[in-house]
Motif scaffolding. Structure first.
Motif, PDB file in Angstrom:
ATOM      1  N   MET A   1      -4.578   7.180 -13.163  1.00 29.71           N
ATOM      2  CA  MET A   1      -4.631   6.021 -12.292  1.00 29.71           C
ATOM      3  C   MET A   1      -4.650   4.724 -13.103  1.00 29.71           C
ATOM      4  N   GLU A   2      -5.119   4.803 -14.354  1.00 28.95           N
ATOM      5  CA  GLU A   2      -5.227   3.596 -15.177  1.00 28.95           C
ATOM      6  C   GLU A   2      -3.892   2.877 -15.326  1.00 28.95           C
ATOM      7  N   ALA A   3      -2.814   3.611 -15.587  1.00 31.08           N
ATOM      8  CA  ALA A   3      -1.496   2.987 -15.727  1.00 31.08           C
ATOM      9  C   ALA A   3      -1.045   2.361 -14.416  1.00 31.08           C
ATOM     10  N   GLU A   4      -1.413   2.967 -13.297  1.00 33.90           N
ATOM     11  CA  GLU A   4      -1.022   2.437 -11.997  1.00 33.90           C
ATOM     12  C   GLU A   4      -1.727   1.116 -11.681  1.00 33.90           C
ATOM     13  N   LEU A   5      -2.861   0.875 -12.342  1.00 36.90           N
ATOM     14  CA  LEU A   5      -3.620  -0.342 -12.097  1.00 36.90           C
ATOM     15  C   LEU A   5      -3.173  -1.508 -12.973  1.00 36.90           C
ATOM     16  N   LYS A   6      -2.218  -1.291 -13.845  1.00 36.01           N
ATOM     17  CA  LYS A   6      -1.766  -2.349 -14.743  1.00 36.01           C
ATOM     18  C   LYS A   6      -1.380  -3.639 -14.007  1.00 36.01           C
ATOM     19  N   PRO A   7      -0.628  -3.572 -12.892  1.00 33.82           N
ATOM     20  CA  PRO A   7      -0.312  -4.823 -12.173  1.00 33.82           C
ATOM     21  C   PRO A   7      -1.567  -5.578 -11.708  1.00 33.82           C
ATOM     22  N   LEU A   8      -2.594  -4.855 -11.284  1.00 36.96           N
ATOM     23  CA  LEU A   8      -3.827  -5.519 -10.851  1.00 36.96           C
ATOM     24  C   LEU A   8      -4.517  -6.206 -12.020  1.00 36.96           C
ATOM     25  N   LEU A   9      -4.498  -5.568 -13.174  1.00 39.48           N
ATOM     26  CA  LEU A   9      -5.097  -6.169 -14.356  1.00 39.48           C
ATOM     27  C   LEU A   9      -4.342  -7.423 -14.778  1.00 39.48           C
ATOM     28  N   GLU A  10      -3.014  -7.416 -14.617  1.00 36.30           N
ATOM     29  CA  GLU A  10      -2.218  -8.603 -14.928  1.00 36.30           C
ATOM     30  C   GLU A  10      -2.579  -9.757 -13.996  1.00 36.30           C
ATOM     31  N   VAL A  11      -2.761  -9.472 -12.725  1.00 36.57           N
ATOM     32  CA  VAL A  11      -3.155 -10.515 -11.770  1.00 36.57           C
ATOM     33  C   VAL A  11      -4.544 -11.038 -12.125  1.00 36.57           C
ATOM     34  N   ALA A  12      -5.470 -10.143 -12.397  1.00 38.27           N
ATOM     35  CA  ALA A  12      -6.827 -10.558 -12.752  1.00 38.27           C
ATOM     36  C   ALA A  12      -6.817 -11.422 -14.012  1.00 38.27           C
ATOM     37  N   GLU A  13      -5.977 -11.070 -14.969  1.00 37.10           N
ATOM     38  CA  GLU A  13      -5.869 -11.871 -16.192  1.00 37.10           C
ATOM     39  C   GLU A  13      -5.305 -13.261 -15.875  1.00 37.10           C
ATOM     40  N   SER A  14      -4.310 -13.328 -15.001  1.00 34.05           N
ATOM     41  CA  SER A  14      -3.736 -14.618 -14.620  1.00 34.05           C
ATOM     42  C   SER A  14      -4.762 -15.491 -13.901  1.00 34.05           C
ATOM     43  N   LEU A  15      -5.658 -14.884 -13.153  1.00 37.36           N
ATOM     44  CA  LEU A  15      -6.660 -15.628 -12.397  1.00 37.36           C
ATOM     45  C   LEU A  15      -7.985 -15.790 -13.143  1.00 37.36           C
ATOM     46  N   ALA A  40       3.428   3.352  -2.927  1.00 36.78           N
ATOM     47  CA  ALA A  40       4.017   2.354  -3.818  1.00 36.78           C
ATOM     48  C   ALA A  40       3.720   0.967  -3.246  1.00 36.78           C
ATOM     49  N   HIS A  41       3.411   0.025  -4.117  1.00 35.44           N
ATOM     50  CA  HIS A  41       3.115  -1.342  -3.696  1.00 35.44           C
ATOM     51  C   HIS A  41       4.199  -2.267  -4.221  1.00 35.44           C
ATOM     52  N   HIS A  42       4.641  -3.197  -3.375  1.00 36.30           N
ATOM     53  CA  HIS A  42       5.703  -4.129  -3.762  1.00 36.30           C
ATOM     54  C   HIS A  42       5.173  -5.519  -4.052  1.00 36.30           C
ATOM     55  N   ASP A  43       3.910  -5.758  -3.743  1.00 37.38           N
ATOM     56  CA  ASP A  43       3.282  -7.029  -4.054  1.00 37.38           C
ATOM     57  C   ASP A  43       1.781  -6.793  -4.195  1.00 37.38           C
ATOM     58  N   ILE A  44       1.083  -7.830  -4.593  1.00 38.60           N
ATOM     59  CA  ILE A  44      -0.371  -7.753  -4.732  1.00 38.60           C
ATOM     60  C   ILE A  44      -0.958  -8.913  -3.945  1.00 38.60           C
ATOM     61  N   ASP A  45      -1.705  -8.583  -2.917  1.00 35.46           N
ATOM     62  CA  ASP A  45      -2.351  -9.606  -2.097  1.00 35.46           C
ATOM     63  C   ASP A  45      -3.712  -9.926  -2.690  1.00 35.46           C
ATOM     64  N   THR A  46      -3.944 -11.204  -2.912  1.00 32.66           N
ATOM     65  CA  THR A  46      -5.264 -11.658  -3.329  1.00 32.66           C
ATOM     66  C   THR A  46      -5.689 -12.778  -2.391  1.00 32.66           C
ATOM     67  N   SER A  47      -6.973 -12.989  -2.328  1.00 36.33           N
ATOM     68  CA  SER A  47      -7.519 -14.046  -1.477  1.00 36.33           C
ATOM     69  C   SER A  47      -8.491 -14.892  -2.280  1.00 36.33           C
ATOM     70  N   VAL A  48      -8.543 -16.166  -1.925  1.00 39.29           N
ATOM     71  CA  VAL A  48      -9.555 -17.078  -2.455  1.00 39.29           C
ATOM     72  C   VAL A  48     -10.144 -17.817  -1.263  1.00 39.29           C
ATOM     73  N   MET A  49     -11.301 -18.366  -1.457  1.00 44.41           N
ATOM     74  CA  MET A  49     -11.919 -19.158  -0.399  1.00 44.41           C
ATOM     75  C   MET A  49     -11.080 -20.425  -0.197  1.00 44.41           C
ATOM     76  N   ARG A  50     -10.976 -20.881   1.034  1.00 47.57           N
ATOM     77  CA  ARG A  50     -10.199 -22.085   1.330  1.00 47.57           C
ATOM     78  C   ARG A  50     -10.660 -23.265   0.472  1.00 47.57           C
ATOM     79  N   ARG A  51     -11.951 -23.380   0.253  1.00 48.51           N
ATOM     80  CA  ARG A  51     -12.471 -24.506  -0.536  1.00 48.51           C
ATOM     81  C   ARG A  51     -11.959 -24.499  -1.981  1.00 48.51           C
ATOM     82  N   ASP A  52     -11.471 -23.341  -2.446  1.00 50.55           N
ATOM     83  CA  ASP A  52     -11.037 -23.196  -3.839  1.00 50.55           C
ATOM     84  C   ASP A  52      -9.525 -23.178  -4.007  1.00 50.55           C
ATOM     85  N   HIS A  53      -8.768 -23.282  -2.935  1.00 49.72           N
ATOM     86  CA  HIS A  53      -7.333 -23.029  -3.049  1.00 49.72           C
ATOM     87  C   HIS A  53      -6.602 -24.042  -3.918  1.00 49.72           C
ATOM     88  N   LEU A  54      -7.060 -25.272  -4.009  1.00 52.49           N
ATOM     89  CA  LEU A  54      -6.365 -26.241  -4.854  1.00 52.49           C
ATOM     90  C   LEU A  54      -6.503 -25.917  -6.343  1.00 52.49           C
TER      91      LEU A  54
END
Length: 108
Positions: A1-15, A40-54
């Motif tokens: 499963m670790e290799a499958e989580l690579k896209p999530l780790l990339e997003v977490a690193e970007s954020l 299979a996932h074609h995108d990664i949905d993430t959320s932030v609080m509205r107060r933090d979106h800028l």
């Protein structure tokens, strides 16, 4: 499963420099809860609080950010995608942005 989580780790690193909490949402959130990849996932949905979106502009400066203007009749997946200028507050009904890598036309 670790290799499958690579896209999530990339997003977490970007954020990582967001300086605000973010959350995985959608299909990946379900898979993380279950502890297994269910499809299979074609995108990664993430959320932030509205107060933090800028803060996303600074945290994701290597990406092109575009906001989705919902269809006036509420039709799903029929919105208009336009550039999201720095400093432009997202007001309802606008609540979603896509982040694109410089070499992609699809969301990162």
């Amino acid at each position: 499963m670790e290799a499958e989580l690579k896209p999530l780790l990339e997003v977490a690193e970007s954020l990582a420099n967001l300086r605000a909490p973010f959350f995985f949402a959608g299909g990946w959130a379900i898979d993380l809860h279950l502890g297994r990849v269910t499809r299979a996932h074609h995108d990664i949905d993430t959320s932030v609080m509205r107060r933090d979106h800028l803060l996303l502009h600074k945290a994701l400066k290597q990406f092109s950010l575009k906001k989705i203007i919902p269809h006036p009749d509420g039709l799903p997946n029929r919105g208009t995608i336009i550039e999201w200028p720095r400093g432009d507050r997202l007001e309802l009904p606008v609540h979603q942005i896509n982040a694109y890598r410089a070499d992609e036309s699809e969301p990162a």
